[in-house]
Design a protein around this motif. Structure first.
Motif, PDB file in Angstrom:
ATOM      1  N   THR A   1      51.022  40.744  43.424  1.00  0.00           N
ATOM      2  CA  THR A   1      50.111  39.644  43.043  1.00  0.00           C
ATOM      3  C   THR A   1      49.505  39.877  41.661  1.00  0.00           C
ATOM      4  O   THR A   1      48.415  39.377  41.358  1.00  0.00           O
ATOM      5  CB  THR A   1      48.984  39.544  44.097  1.00  0.00           C
ATOM      6  OG1 THR A   1      48.468  40.877  44.296  1.00  0.00           O
ATOM      7  CG2 THR A   1      49.514  39.030  45.439  1.00  0.00           C
TER       8      THR A   1
ATOM      9  N   VAL B   1      41.130  48.592  42.479  1.00  0.00           N
ATOM     10  CA  VAL B   1      40.470  47.281  42.471  1.00  0.00           C
ATOM     11  C   VAL B   1      39.659  47.039  41.198  1.00  0.00           C
ATOM     12  O   VAL B   1      39.281  45.903  40.910  1.00  0.00           O
ATOM     13  CB  VAL B   1      39.561  47.113  43.729  1.00  0.00           C
ATOM     14  CG1 VAL B   1      40.428  47.108  44.996  1.00  0.00           C
ATOM     15  CG2 VAL B   1      38.513  48.222  43.791  1.00  0.00           C
TER      16      VAL B   1
ATOM     17  N   LYS C   1      49.575  50.635  46.070  1.00  0.00           N
ATOM     18  CA  LYS C   1      48.983  49.600  46.944  1.00  0.00           C
ATOM     19  C   LYS C   1      49.691  49.561  48.308  1.00  0.00           C
ATOM     20  O   LYS C   1      49.068  49.336  49.343  1.00  0.00           O
ATOM     21  CB  LYS C   1      49.141  48.256  46.221  1.00  0.00           C
ATOM     22  CG  LYS C   1      48.758  47.009  46.986  1.00  0.00           C
ATOM     23  CD  LYS C   1      48.920  45.784  46.062  1.00  0.00           C
ATOM     24  CE  LYS C   1      48.305  44.533  46.690  1.00  0.00           C
ATOM     25  NZ  LYS C   1      48.403  43.373  45.775  1.00  0.00           N
TER      26      LYS C   1
ATOM     27  N   LYS D   1      45.665  41.139  36.004  1.00  0.00           N
ATOM     28  CA  LYS D   1      44.297  40.585  36.057  1.00  0.00           C
ATOM     29  C   LYS D   1      43.283  41.589  35.518  1.00  0.00           C
ATOM     30  O   LYS D   1      42.375  41.221  34.759  1.00  0.00           O
ATOM     31  CB  LYS D   1      43.972  40.167  37.499  1.00  0.00           C
ATOM     32  CG  LYS D   1      44.819  38.965  37.947  1.00  0.00           C
ATOM     33  CD  LYS D   1      44.848  38.755  39.468  1.00  0.00           C
ATOM     34  CE  LYS D   1      45.818  37.622  39.842  1.00  0.00           C
ATOM     35  NZ  LYS D   1      46.242  37.641  41.268  1.00  0.00           N
TER      36      LYS D   1
ATOM     37  N   ASP E   1      52.433  35.587  43.607  1.00  0.00           N
ATOM     38  CA  ASP E   1      51.233  34.807  43.269  1.00  0.00           C
ATOM     39  C   ASP E   1      51.692  33.440  42.763  1.00  0.00           C
ATOM     40  O   ASP E   1      52.076  33.258  41.594  1.00  0.00           O
ATOM     41  CB  ASP E   1      50.410  35.539  42.195  1.00  0.00           C
ATOM     42  CG  ASP E   1      49.089  34.812  41.923  1.00  0.00           C
ATOM     43  OD1 ASP E   1      49.105  33.551  41.937  1.00  0.00           O
ATOM     44  OD2 ASP E   1      48.058  35.465  41.715  1.00  0.00           O
TER      45      ASP E   1
ATOM     46  N   THR F   1      53.088  41.546  48.454  1.00  0.00           N
ATOM     47  CA  THR F   1      52.022  42.338  47.807  1.00  0.00           C
ATOM     48  C   THR F   1      52.023  42.236  46.292  1.00  0.00           C
ATOM     49  O   THR F   1      51.141  42.766  45.638  1.00  0.00           O
ATOM     50  CB  THR F   1      52.250  43.827  48.163  1.00  0.00           C
ATOM     51  OG1 THR F   1      53.563  44.190  47.642  1.00  0.00           O
ATOM     52  CG2 THR F   1      52.250  44.052  49.676  1.00  0.00           C
TER      53      THR F   1
ATOM     54  N   SER G   1      51.984  48.095  37.525  1.00  0.00           N
ATOM     55  CA  SER G   1      51.846  47.379  38.801  1.00  0.00           C
ATOM     56  C   SER G   1      52.929  46.320  38.988  1.00  0.00           C
ATOM     57  O   SER G   1      52.863  45.523  39.911  1.00  0.00           O
ATOM     58  CB  SER G   1      50.458  46.722  38.830  1.00  0.00           C
ATOM     59  OG  SER G   1      50.270  46.022  37.598  1.00  0.00           O
TER      60      SER G   1
ATOM     61  N   ASP H   1      48.049  42.419  40.168  1.00  0.00           N
ATOM     62  CA  ASP H   1      46.726  43.066  40.095  1.00  0.00           C
ATOM     63  C   ASP H   1      46.488  43.672  38.715  1.00  0.00           C
ATOM     64  O   ASP H   1      45.423  43.508  38.112  1.00  0.00           O
ATOM     65  CB  ASP H   1      46.623  44.190  41.155  1.00  0.00           C
ATOM     66  CG  ASP H   1      46.843  43.655  42.583  1.00  0.00           C
ATOM     67  OD1 ASP H   1      46.999  42.410  42.722  1.00  0.00           O
ATOM     68  OD2 ASP H   1      46.899  44.456  43.517  1.00  0.00           O
TER      69      ASP H   1
ATOM     70  N   PRO I   1      45.111  50.414  46.786  1.00  0.00           N
ATOM     71  CA  PRO I   1      45.190  49.693  45.494  1.00  0.00           C
ATOM     72  C   PRO I   1      43.978  49.957  44.617  1.00  0.00           C
ATOM     73  O   PRO I   1      42.876  50.190  45.124  1.00  0.00           O
ATOM     74  CB  PRO I   1      45.219  48.215  45.905  1.00  0.00           C
ATOM     75  CG  PRO I   1      44.642  48.172  47.278  1.00  0.00           C
ATOM     76  CD  PRO I   1      44.939  49.505  47.921  1.00  0.00           C
TER      77      PRO I   1
END
Lengths: 62, 509, 510, 62
Positions: free
Chosen positions: B241, B167, B36, B246, B207, B239, B201, B243, B165
């Motif tokens: 967060t 997605v 990312k 999630k 976050d 950066t 990651s 990812d 990154p």
């Protein structure tokens, strides 16, 4: 003397910690900014220090 | 839109991601690694200088495994613990392969596994030989290991994408079949067909909602000014967060144990810089000394001989009101530190004697640091530092009574660390939990397969590194739980499992 | 409506409540003890037979303290840990005072504190004190005598003891405790009691399904684990443990402490467990403690089985598996081994040299409708009947047998001498759940047993002791194996000390 | 022979475990029920056993 920073710099910000008058860790842009296009003579020694101290050797004389 | 087809996609290029990418490549898999940020290394770009490696000998591995599993009160997943411990010997040949140098710092005899002296970590977690990674200049070795891994990966046919990154992760019939990545700046999209994805990651230190919801801490800035109680300063980025969390949770992956890896720190200007190695002053050393700690109510809350143990202090501070603690010195102890020198050494800053502590506190005040205090009386200290005055005076009197008796009636502290708090001026530091990164959240089994609430793996989905390391603990304590060898051990395991899954490697029983 | 005035009210008459009541009385306080059930004893009426006490010597106490604090990953409250350890010696003079007998069974030398040669069924770091057997009556358990004698002592020395009369409210005046209201279950009679301090000793909330689900994440189930639940509170057959003390303390602003389940793994269902854990209907308890082959619902091993007799290890490990259940599986060779050689691990309550007619016991269990014991000719059949994932079981049995033949456990480094293959039918399996003896923790206190709010500030006059606050020893308690009778006694002493210091009839000893 | 149970019985239910023909632990009512007003002769020996085995000695001949 001009400096450049290679893309593999790990943005650890140590150069700013040790040589704040030369470098700034730009967190929002995720890069290290060099404060002078041309390094003033009185800071050249520090610039050489930074080149030697960088964790991954990403600071070079251009 | 670019279309690619590879065997394995790795999400993230930190300690775990690059280790998995290189290992899978060497098994003969075609691998693409998407990062990312504009560079490699993730959170190890800024810290690890040492690594633990357990000898490739079943006796050592069994002793290490039992020590850790027992120490997690059996909450840790034994399969995950084994994957870490039994793969740490591979770190040394890996470093040779990518061209990173290391040197043995301390060998651990079998009978000492999990039973060493305490020092900065709980004895049960000292389970392997300690190696020091040779850094460059003033830097830390792990940044070199990551850089050399990237160079090796690219030189041997690995496709490395920065600023790109992932997605989304696609599945077909419940099996992973591809990912979508998107370049931060150009917007270019990469549709990648693949058989397996390794999510590496890292933490979600940036976050705020996730930190509050899953760990119960309030993110704050480097000055701990907005009433927050954990700062993620060691690793200055925006950066991290979650990812990977999630995406795995979206695909049905269960939530694992989550916590904070880092350690206690005095925040604010003049004390902390970008990287933990650079000492602006000697607060780091002063904060590690086994003297007199109190919470906001002026009450002692720990046997201070644990002060250099980052798990003990991180977890204890996290339990106090406001999640903060204060270490308080009187002038005699200030002088002791300047003449005799500190009782505990902080392994990063070796300081025989401390220097002009009064001057350092004056400097911090001048810089506007709100967490270092120097006052003539305890009453004044209570007002300025926000400590309950009555509680502080009562507990200082109680502590001095025990000092005069040469015994700690409260927490059985070793009498040689019992220094009264009597003679002004008084010096105090307010200490918070500093997160290096968050740990855990993606639930995996011992093969690094991402599993759902029913324990069933999601075919083709693997994870390694900080994002899954919570499973080592079950419910991770706060602080002192990070170990660079986690990232490497789990990186090897994830690559092994993924390559077995795509059929280019046999499982060794 | 009756009006009373006493110095201290104690809510609950279990191990902690009666110990606090007697101790406060002996300091000269006037004490009233209100018990919700028709009798004394609380949850110790049905269990402990052994108690732990650390020598009254600072050297022993310091080592015991750091062993426990370290083992809790520092999440435990050091003040609470100290109150438990440093008061545990007072159990001996207390027993003499109330006329209950005990016998030293195991003395722990200083160098073995937290590091015993034989840890037996507990984590080594938690064995920190000498063990005393509580001399019991008939086939009973010693703790029931201790609470009975405590009640008799309390009543004969001027203590007021009310049964069937739960405390239903705690009153305060400008933030300080000022009294309680209690109400008789049957007559409805109300008691308005003016007092200076209240010690809440109401034990766990094992009968409040919502609290268990919300705070511990388990689903309460009946003794057959038939309603899809995953924890049963069988050891202590009552319907009265509903966390009354928790709710009153929280209502007054008390913070929530760490909560968990104290108990241990158990095969549920008819023919196996009775009302009290001492009476063995068969030998499943012994079979279940053996270090052989455990799998979860997916047929995967999940633990180094040499910890099978460690109730914290097994309770916590089972709690982490899907549906919070585990299976221990034997083949016929191991069945024969158990009947001839006898079990490798002894279960300290049922000492059996050899197990007898295991086949007959399984047939009996099937006859009386137990749904958690299985005997099948093939592993495939076992998977179907027991609800284990078939290819997961077959794959992992093959893997385990491979390691058995090699004499090494490649997965969890189990001691090879416990590696018994699972090959020769018929196969015997037991489905094991977590059995809660009681819940632990929930009321947050400091080291003086003072109930504290989220800011760490105390609620003047409000104290707590026993299962309802013991979570603070751990911070986030593991599942199972966390109970210890000495918790109740020590916290009872500590709460009485603090309350009597608060009302000014006792000086604090530094 | 008649039996009675004193109020300090701790409701542990062991009497039911050992002598189910004579005793039942009535959990909803929180008490032990004796199944016979008058103990049949063939169960008298068990009744005496219960008196001896009770954890707190709360079972008596009336």
């Amino acid at each position: 003397m001009k400096l450049e920073i290679k893309d593999y710099c790990v943005r650890c910000g140590m150069c700013e910690d040790i040589y704040p008058d030369l470098f700034h860790l730009n967190v929002p842009e995720d890069r290290v900014d060099i404060k002078f296009d041309e390094i003033p003579p009185e800071l050249e020694e520090k610039a050489l220090g930074a080149i030697a101290d960088c964790a991954v050797g990403a600071i070079f004389k251009k | 839109m670019q279309n690619l087809k590879v065997d394995i996609v790795v999400m993230g290029s930190g300690g775990a991601g690059l280790t998995a990418a290189v290992t899978a490549l060497d098994y003969g898999a075609s691998v693409a690694c998407f990062e990312k940020r504009p560079f490699q290394a993730g959170s190890v770009s800024n810290c690890a200088i040492g690594v633990t490696a357990v000898k490739n000998d079943p006796r050592y591995q069994a002793a290490a495994f039992n020590s850790i599993f027992n120490y997690t009160n059996y909450n840790g997943d034994p399969g995950v613990i084994k994957a870490w411990i039994n793969n740490t010997w591979r770190i040394l040949p890996f470093m040779d392969k990518v061209g990173a140098k290391y040197k043995l710092r301390a060998e651990l005899p079998l009978e000492k596994v999990g039973k060493g002296e305490a020092g900065g970590f709980p004895p049960q977690t000292r389970i392997g030989d300690a190696y020091y990674m040779i850094g460059r200049g003033k830097g830390h070795g792990s940044a070199i290991v990551a850089l050399q891994s990237r160079r090796y990966f690219e030189a041997h046919g690995g496709q490395f994408f920065v600023d790109t990154p992932i997605v989304d992760i696609f599945t077909e019939g419940g099996k992973v079949c591809g990912v979508l990545a998107k370049h931060n700046k150009t917007g270019e999209e990469y549709k990648v067909e693949c058989k397996a994805v390794i999510v590496a990651s890292g933490g979600f230190g940036n976050d705020r909602e996730m930190i509050k919801k899953y760990i119960g801490h309030n993110y704050t800035d480097n000055n701990c000014s907005n009433g927050g109680d954990v700062l993620f300063n060691f690793f200055p980025t925006e950066t991290m967060t979650g990812d990977g969390h999630k995406l795995c949770w979206k695909l049905g992956g269960a939530k694992g144990g989550m916590g904070i890896n880092g350690h206690n720190l005095v925040p604010g200007p003049g004390i902390i810089g970008n990287t933990p190695w650079i000492a602006y002053d000697e607060t780091r050393v002063m904060e590690e000394q086994p003297y007199f700690w109190v919470n906001k109510n002026g009450e002692r809350f720990v046997d201070e001989s644990q002060s250099s143990n980052h798990m003990a202090m991180g977890t204890s501070i996290a339990r106090q009101p406001g999640k903060m603690g204060y270490i308080i010195y009187d002038d005699d102890t200030r002088e002791y530190l300047e003449t005799h020198g500190p009782d505990f050494e902080y392994f990063i800053f070796q300081a025989e004697h401390l220097h002009d502590i009064k001057g350092q506190f004056e400097r911090l005040a001048k810089l506007g640091n709100e967490h270092a205090f120097m006052t003539d009386t305890l009453e004044e200290l209570a007002d300025k530092a926000g400590i309950d005055k009555e509680g502080l005076l009562k507990n200082v009197a109680r502590y001095n009574y025990y000092c005069d008796q040469g015994r700690d009636g409260d927490f059985s502290k070793d009498p040689k660390f019992m220094r009264p708090v009597r003679k002004g001026p008084f010096y105090a530091l307010r200490v918070f939990n500093a997160g290096y990164s968050t740990v855990g959240g993606i639930k995996v089994n011992g093969r690094m397969e991402v599993i759902n609430d029913d324990g069933k793996p999601i075919p083709g989905l693997y994870s390694a590194g900080d994002c899954m390391v919570g499973e080592l603990w079950g419910n991770p304590p706060v602080g002192g739980i990070g170990n660079y060898s986690h990232a490497l051990g789990f990186g090897f395991t994830a690559a092994d499992s993924a390559c077995e899954y795509i059929g280019i490697k046999e499982e060794e029983l």
